[in-house]
Design a protein around this motif. Structure first.
Motif, PDB file in Angstrom:
ATOM      1  N   ILE A   1       0.894  -1.258   0.198  1.00  0.00           N
ATOM      2  CA  ILE A   1       0.152   0.118  -0.199  1.00  0.00           C
ATOM      3  C   ILE A   1       0.842   1.471  -0.115  1.00  0.00           C
ATOM      4  CG2 ILE A   1      -1.866   1.072   1.318  1.00  0.00           C
ATOM      5  CD1 ILE A   1      -2.642  -1.067   2.203  1.00  0.00           C
ATOM      6  N   LEU A   2       1.939   1.469   1.084  1.00  0.00           N
ATOM      7  CA  LEU A   2       3.144   2.770   0.565  1.00  0.00           C
ATOM      8  C   LEU A   2       3.498   2.395  -0.519  1.00  0.00           C
ATOM      9  CD1 LEU A   2       4.675   1.606   4.537  1.00  0.00           C
ATOM     10  CD2 LEU A   2       2.588   3.060   3.979  1.00  0.00           C
ATOM     11  N   ALA A   3       4.028   1.830  -1.207  1.00  0.00           N
ATOM     12  CA  ALA A   3       4.441   1.309  -2.292  1.00  0.00           C
ATOM     13  C   ALA A   3       3.446   2.374  -3.605  1.00  0.00           C
ATOM     14  CB  ALA A   3       5.532   0.101  -2.603  1.00  0.00           C
ATOM     15  N   ASP A   4       2.387   1.512  -3.729  1.00  0.00           N
ATOM     16  CA  ASP A   4       1.554   1.935  -4.075  1.00  0.00           C
ATOM     17  C   ASP A   4       1.246   3.443  -3.954  1.00  0.00           C
ATOM     18  OD1 ASP A   4      -0.802   0.916  -6.428  1.00  0.00           O
ATOM     19  OD2 ASP A   4      -2.107   2.539  -4.933  1.00  0.00           O
ATOM     20  N   ASN A   5       1.290   3.854  -3.218  1.00  0.00           N
ATOM     21  CA  ASN A   5       1.390   5.441  -2.442  1.00  0.00           C
ATOM     22  C   ASN A   5       1.752   6.284  -3.584  1.00  0.00           C
ATOM     23  OD1 ASN A   5       0.137   7.786  -1.775  1.00  0.00           O
ATOM     24  ND2 ASN A   5       1.816   7.407  -0.382  1.00  0.00           N
ATOM     25  N   ALA A   6       3.082   5.737  -3.196  1.00  0.00           N
ATOM     26  CA  ALA A   6       4.510   6.530  -4.280  1.00  0.00           C
ATOM     27  C   ALA A   6       4.453   6.467  -5.011  1.00  0.00           C
ATOM     28  CB  ALA A   6       5.573   5.639  -3.141  1.00  0.00           C
TER      29      ALA A   6
ATOM     30  N   PHE B   1      13.204   1.878   0.284  1.00  0.00           N
ATOM     31  CA  PHE B   1      12.489   2.285   0.118  1.00  0.00           C
ATOM     32  C   PHE B   1      11.689   1.390   1.177  1.00  0.00           C
ATOM     33  CE2 PHE B   1       7.736   2.042  -0.677  1.00  0.00           C
ATOM     34  CZ  PHE B   1       7.542   2.739  -1.618  1.00  0.00           C
ATOM     35  N   THR B   2      11.668   0.821   1.760  1.00  0.00           N
ATOM     36  CA  THR B   2      10.483   0.260   2.871  1.00  0.00           C
ATOM     37  C   THR B   2      10.918   0.204   4.211  1.00  0.00           C
ATOM     38  OG1 THR B   2      12.435  -1.806   2.878  1.00  0.00           O
ATOM     39  CG2 THR B   2       9.929  -2.398   1.197  1.00  0.00           C
TER      40      THR B   2
ATOM     41  N   VAL C   1      17.925  -4.673   9.231  1.00  0.00           N
ATOM     42  CA  VAL C   1      17.324  -4.199   8.149  1.00  0.00           C
ATOM     43  C   VAL C   1      16.739  -2.906   7.963  1.00  0.00           C
ATOM     44  CG1 VAL C   1      15.033  -5.132   7.238  1.00  0.00           C
ATOM     45  CG2 VAL C   1      16.414  -6.841   8.655  1.00  0.00           C
ATOM     46  N   TYR C   2      16.793  -2.418   8.904  1.00  0.00           N
ATOM     47  CA  TYR C   2      15.427  -1.221   8.721  1.00  0.00           C
ATOM     48  C   TYR C   2      16.642  -0.139   9.470  1.00  0.00           C
ATOM     49  CZ  TYR C   2      11.651  -4.493   7.970  1.00  0.00           C
ATOM     50  OH  TYR C   2      11.215  -6.032   8.192  1.00  0.00           O
ATOM     51  N   SER C   3      17.199   0.646   9.322  1.00  0.00           N
ATOM     52  CA  SER C   3      18.737   1.364   9.730  1.00  0.00           C
ATOM     53  C   SER C   3      17.954   1.807  11.891  1.00  0.00           C
ATOM     54  CB  SER C   3      18.253   2.465   9.453  1.00  0.00           C
ATOM     55  OG  SER C   3      16.598   3.128   9.852  1.00  0.00           O
ATOM     56  N   GLU C   4      19.218   2.006  11.552  1.00  0.00           N
ATOM     57  CA  GLU C   4      19.771   2.573  13.106  1.00  0.00           C
ATOM     58  C   GLU C   4      18.227   3.203  13.734  1.00  0.00           C
ATOM     59  OE1 GLU C   4      20.656   2.026  15.519  1.00  0.00           O
ATOM     60  OE2 GLU C   4      22.514  -0.446  14.219  1.00  0.00           O
ATOM     61  N   ARG C   5      17.918   4.613  12.372  1.00  0.00           N
ATOM     62  CA  ARG C   5      16.761   5.336  12.941  1.00  0.00           C
ATOM     63  C   ARG C   5      15.221   4.629  13.684  1.00  0.00           C
ATOM     64  NH1 ARG C   5      15.019   9.860   8.299  1.00  0.00           N
ATOM     65  NH2 ARG C   5      14.121   7.721   6.872  1.00  0.00           N
ATOM     66  N   VAL C   6      15.359   3.430  12.790  1.00  0.00           N
ATOM     67  CA  VAL C   6      13.696   2.613  13.224  1.00  0.00           C
ATOM     68  C   VAL C   6      14.412   2.029  14.507  1.00  0.00           C
ATOM     69  CG1 VAL C   6      12.573   1.022  12.140  1.00  0.00           C
ATOM     70  CG2 VAL C   6      12.772   2.613  10.247  1.00  0.00           C
ATOM     71  N   PHE C   7      15.511   1.735  14.075  1.00  0.00           N
ATOM     72  CA  PHE C   7      15.916   0.708  15.671  1.00  0.00           C
ATOM     73  C   PHE C   7      15.432   1.472  16.931  1.00  0.00           C
ATOM     74  CE2 PHE C   7      18.757  -0.960  19.093  1.00  0.00           C
ATOM     75  CZ  PHE C   7      18.112  -1.543  19.098  1.00  0.00           C
ATOM     76  N   SER C   8      15.545   3.023  16.860  1.00  0.00           N
ATOM     77  CA  SER C   8      15.306   3.799  17.749  1.00  0.00           C
ATOM     78  C   SER C   8      14.295   4.001  17.927  1.00  0.00           C
ATOM     79  CB  SER C   8      16.399   5.264  17.153  1.00  0.00           C
ATOM     80  OG  SER C   8      16.037   6.304  18.367  1.00  0.00           O
ATOM     81  N   ARG C   9      13.451   4.481  17.212  1.00  0.00           N
ATOM     82  CA  ARG C   9      12.173   4.935  17.029  1.00  0.00           C
ATOM     83  C   ARG C   9      12.053   3.586  18.207  1.00  0.00           C
ATOM     84  NH1 ARG C   9      12.835   9.278  16.748  1.00  0.00           N
ATOM     85  NH2 ARG C   9      11.603  10.715  15.157  1.00  0.00           N
ATOM     86  N   ILE C  10      12.018   2.550  17.840  1.00  0.00           N
ATOM     87  CA  ILE C  10      11.356   1.442  17.960  1.00  0.00           C
ATOM     88  C   ILE C  10      11.783   0.916  19.785  1.00  0.00           C
ATOM     89  CG2 ILE C  10      11.085  -1.128  18.293  1.00  0.00           C
ATOM     90  CD1 ILE C  10      10.957  -1.141  15.509  1.00  0.00           C
TER      91      ILE C  10
END
Length: 329
Positions: A225-230, A263-264, A296-305
């Motif tokens: 869905i995110l890809a379709d919107n983008a 992208f993901t 897999v998702y980067s340090e900033r994603v990891f930090s948010r979680i």
């Protein structure tokens, strides 16, 4: 009871359609009766004229003149009812029943939502949650700690599988209990088949039953869905895309099973970040461990979680396998 703007508009369109259908039915019945006896049109015209005059005088502050007009309208209404009965119709033929007589198909009683609107909200969020069927069997009343052992321990820890599951169950119940008063997110991570999705569904059912908007997506569905919107920006998918950000609880199941790339990773960060900024709760289940999420998702994603989620680790024997063996015995 919180609905997204899209969900609320969808429900209110139903109420508007009911009101229009009733108006069309009344018009059709009046035409039907007038064709049998033209006297009806004269009576209806006199009632309409007096009603307009009554409103005009009321606005002008002439309340003394209203009493006589009310009596005239009542007399004309009695003539209309007598005419209807003489033609074989019930006296209330021009007053067909409402779908909900309590709110007269407006959805509101005064400034408060009618019980029918509350139920319609629950029905809608259930139908759009992608979970309606599974929640009949996967809910807190069906969750059992019997499948978690006291002989399996977390590496470098004295926490058993049973203790971890009991803690996760308690935290999930508290998440539901305080959902409207405290902002919280949950990450359920651990081995395959240890109840992560089951616990997610338990939370979903409790919130859906109280009219909260809960949207469930597998990670694969979400990123599609995110890809379709983008890349395509399809108008047909606009509401589904907005619901990702607007719903009370977004459930992302099996994170890590999708094809991951830059992208993901960026879209995942945008999704998490916007929901955190707007105090919208997110629940993630994944087989990945914390180190895998970071890589897999980067340090900033990891930090948010790490900083914004309650981390619940489940582990132990595969419950599906245990149930299968039990069914054979």
């Amino acid at each position: 009871m919180a609905l997204t703007n899209t969900q609320y508009d969808e429900i209110m369109r139903t109420y508007q359609e009911r009101q229009l259908q009733r108006q069309h039915l009344i018009a059709a019945r009046r035409k039907e009766v007038a064709e049998k006896d033209p006297a009806l049109s004269q009576i209806e015209g006199e009632i309409a004229h007096l009603s307009v005059e009554k409103a005009r005088r009321l606005l002008a502050g002439d309340e003394n003149a209203l009493t006589g007009m009310k009596q005239e309208i009542a007399a004309l209404s009695a003539r209309r009812e007598a005419l209807l009965r003489s033609l074989g119709y019930p006296a209330d033929y021009f007053d067909p029943p409402y779908f909900c007589p309590d709110c007269r198909d407006t959805g509101y009683i005064g400034n408060s939502r009618c019980h029918c609107l509350k139920q319609a909200s629950i029905d809608l969020v259930y139908s759009q949650s992608n979970l309606s069927a599974i929640l009949e069997t996967e809910n807190f009343s069906q969750f059992s700690l019997d499948f978690y052992g006291t002989d399996i321990f977390e590496p470098d820890s004295d926490i058993s599988s049973f203790a971890a599951a009991r803690n996760a169950l308690q935290k999930c119940r508290q998440f539901v209990q305080h959902f409207d008063s405290a902002f919280e997110n949950i990450l359920l991570f651990g081995d395959t088949g240890v109840g992560k999705t089951f616990l997610s569904n338990c939370i979903a059912k409790e919130l859906l039953d109280t009219g909260h908007s809960v949207i469930y997506f597998s990670a694969h569905q979400l990123f599609d869905i995110l890809a379709d919107n983008a890349f395509h920006r399809s108008p047909a998918d606009a509401s589904e895309y907005r619901n990702i950000f607007d719903c009370d609880l977004l459930i992302i199941d099996d994170l890590g099973t999708e094809m991951s790339n830059s992208f993901t990773s960026s879209q995942f960060f945008v999704c998490l970040n916007e929901r955190i900024l707007h105090q919208k709760s997110t629940l993630i289940s994944t087989n990945l461990n914390l180190q895998d999420i970071a890589s897999v998702y980067s340090e900033r994603v990891f930090s948010r979680i790490i900083n914004s989620f309650t981390l619940l680790h489940l582990f132990g024997r595969d419950i599906r396998v245990q149930k299968k063996w039990l069914s054979r015995s």
